[in-house]
Design a protein around this motif. Sequence first.
Motif, PDB file in Angstrom:
ATOM      1  N   ALA A  86      42.371  35.614  37.130  1.00 31.14           N
ATOM      2  CA  ALA A  86      42.499  35.636  38.591  1.00 31.14           C
ATOM      3  C   ALA A  86      43.071  36.986  39.013  1.00 31.14           C
ATOM      4  O   ALA A  86      44.004  37.481  38.403  1.00 31.14           O
ATOM      5  N   PHE A  87      42.502  37.564  40.055  1.00 32.47           N
ATOM      6  CA  PHE A  87      42.951  38.871  40.529  1.00 32.47           C
ATOM      7  C   PHE A  87      43.509  38.713  41.927  1.00 32.47           C
ATOM      8  O   PHE A  87      42.810  38.278  42.846  1.00 32.47           O
ATOM      9  N   GLU A  88      44.780  39.048  42.094  1.00 32.88           N
ATOM     10  CA  GLU A  88      45.447  38.974  43.397  1.00 32.88           C
ATOM     11  C   GLU A  88      45.708  40.400  43.874  1.00 32.88           C
ATOM     12  O   GLU A  88      46.630  41.055  43.383  1.00 32.88           O
ATOM     13  N   PRO A  89      44.907  40.902  44.794  1.00 36.03           N
ATOM     14  CA  PRO A  89      45.028  42.316  45.197  1.00 36.03           C
ATOM     15  C   PRO A  89      46.434  42.717  45.630  1.00 36.03           C
ATOM     16  O   PRO A  89      46.901  43.800  45.278  1.00 36.03           O
ATOM     17  N   ALA A  90      47.100  41.876  46.386  1.00 37.31           N
ATOM     18  CA  ALA A  90      48.412  42.251  46.950  1.00 37.31           C
ATOM     19  C   ALA A  90      49.466  42.486  45.872  1.00 37.31           C
ATOM     20  O   ALA A  90      50.394  43.274  46.073  1.00 37.31           O
ATOM     21  N   THR A  91      49.332  41.814  44.725  1.00 39.19           N
ATOM     22  CA  THR A  91      50.345  41.935  43.677  1.00 39.19           C
ATOM     23  C   THR A  91      49.815  42.582  42.402  1.00 39.19           C
ATOM     24  O   THR A  91      50.580  42.826  41.474  1.00 39.19           O
ATOM     25  N   ALA A  92      48.523  42.846  42.352  1.00 41.16           N
ATOM     26  CA  ALA A  92      47.915  43.373  41.127  1.00 41.16           C
ATOM     27  C   ALA A  92      48.394  44.786  40.813  1.00 41.16           C
ATOM     28  O   ALA A  92      48.597  45.602  41.718  1.00 41.16           O
ATOM     29  N   GLU A  93      48.574  45.058  39.548  1.00 40.93           N
ATOM     30  CA  GLU A  93      48.845  46.412  39.063  1.00 40.93           C
ATOM     31  C   GLU A  93      47.777  46.713  38.028  1.00 40.93           C
ATOM     32  O   GLU A  93      47.863  46.286  36.885  1.00 40.93           O
ATOM     33  N   ARG A  94      46.771  47.445  38.455  1.00 37.09           N
ATOM     34  CA  ARG A  94      45.629  47.687  37.580  1.00 37.09           C
ATOM     35  C   ARG A  94      45.052  49.070  37.841  1.00 37.09           C
ATOM     36  O   ARG A  94      45.153  49.591  38.954  1.00 37.09           O
ATOM     37  N   HIS A  95      44.449  49.621  36.814  1.00 37.78           N
ATOM     38  CA  HIS A  95      43.862  50.960  36.897  1.00 37.78           C
ATOM     39  C   HIS A  95      42.352  50.844  36.785  1.00 37.78           C
ATOM     40  O   HIS A  95      41.832  50.190  35.875  1.00 37.78           O
ATOM     41  N   PHE A  96      41.622  51.480  37.709  1.00 37.25           N
ATOM     42  CA  PHE A  96      40.163  51.509  37.665  1.00 37.25           C
ATOM     43  C   PHE A  96      39.695  52.960  37.562  1.00 37.25           C
ATOM     44  O   PHE A  96      40.250  53.846  38.215  1.00 37.25           O
ATOM     45  N   THR A  97      38.641  53.178  36.768  1.00 39.14           N
ATOM     46  CA  THR A  97      38.009  54.492  36.684  1.00 39.14           C
ATOM     47  C   THR A  97      36.630  54.401  37.310  1.00 39.14           C
ATOM     48  O   THR A  97      35.805  53.576  36.903  1.00 39.14           O
ATOM     49  N   VAL A  98      36.386  55.240  38.314  1.00 37.60           N
ATOM     50  CA  VAL A  98      35.128  55.221  39.058  1.00 37.60           C
ATOM     51  C   VAL A  98      34.441  56.570  38.904  1.00 37.60           C
ATOM     52  O   VAL A  98      35.043  57.617  39.140  1.00 37.60           O
ATOM     53  N   GLY A  99      33.180  56.536  38.511  1.00 37.36           N
ATOM     54  CA  GLY A  99      32.382  57.755  38.424  1.00 37.36           C
ATOM     55  C   GLY A  99      31.626  57.977  39.722  1.00 37.36           C
ATOM     56  O   GLY A  99      30.941  57.074  40.202  1.00 37.36           O
ATOM     57  N   ALA A 100      31.766  59.151  40.303  1.00 39.12           N
ATOM     58  CA  ALA A 100      31.095  59.443  41.575  1.00 39.12           C
ATOM     59  C   ALA A 100      30.997  60.951  41.762  1.00 39.12           C
ATOM     60  O   ALA A 100      31.873  61.692  41.319  1.00 39.12           O
TER      61      ALA A 100
END
Length: 325
Positions: A86-100
């Motif tokens: 489950a992913f809770e945006p308000a409390t989540a601590e996560r790193h994403f790598t986006v190619g653009a």
Amino acid sequence: MTSLDLNLLRIFDALMQHRSVTRAADHLGLTQSAVSHALARLRTALNDVLFVRSQSGLQPTARAEEMAADVRRGLLHFRNALSPTAFEPATAERHFTVGAGAYFCTLIIPVLVEQLRLEAPGVSLRLVPLGETLVQELDHGEIDLALGTSIEAPSRIVVEPLYQEKMVWIASSSNPLLRERVPLNRIDDAKRIIVVPTRPFEIASKPDEDAPASPGEFERRAPASSRNRITVYESQTAVALVARTDLIALVPEKVAALAIAENRAMILDWISEDLSYQMVMIWHARQRADDGLGWLRARVRDAIDKSKRDGKSRGEIRLSKPMRR
């Protein structure tokens, strides 16, 4: 071996990918000293030097080559196993790598980051350029999501259509061509900017079969009469040049809209090449069940919708004025 720190394997994997202590440290967010110490511990634990220095960087030993694929697979399995369901945006601590590339970084990423700061302040985002090894980077988990033009990809890679981007010819608001309406085939080649991307998945002035792969190739293929043409590697530079010169350029409509809104350029509405590109979001099929990445993809779609609304509200397209009779 039973007490080997899994973080050492992450560092080993980064060294295999980058063949450099400096680049591995940058990728992992560590100091060079920390990576060097970790490598020393690995060498002791595995009784092998693992990497030797050469003029081209660190070269793996036979032992390192033997274990590299299994280590990479194991790290991916661990990451997937430990990812929250489950992913809770308000409390989540996560790193994403986006190619653009520059196109998305100019038009969509600022809107996306604005949303992330409001909805998920604990989420961090790392932007990287796209290259020829995109599929491998998705396979290895080095990139979570990519934004670019449509590609042919194996079935394990999801290529999700986002929207069609139309190409338009633009000139500065003071360009005499706005009054003269000279047909494209009568406009001197030297007055037309050509966009030749240095990376794949970016938008060029022409389809791939017409556009040279590099400025050097353009010089070799172009006739002598057109070799004084201005060649750039992305559309934002072309727009900036158009705004200050008598040059014209074929650029994405949404990129042109930014200059048009500031009265720095106008669309040559009588010139049409019916050229467009399919813009896409690219990700790995194994991530279908990842709630966090599903949320990020939804935020990208929201950012695109908001960007479209913002464009319409500021009068996105301004055509050249009709000729006076």
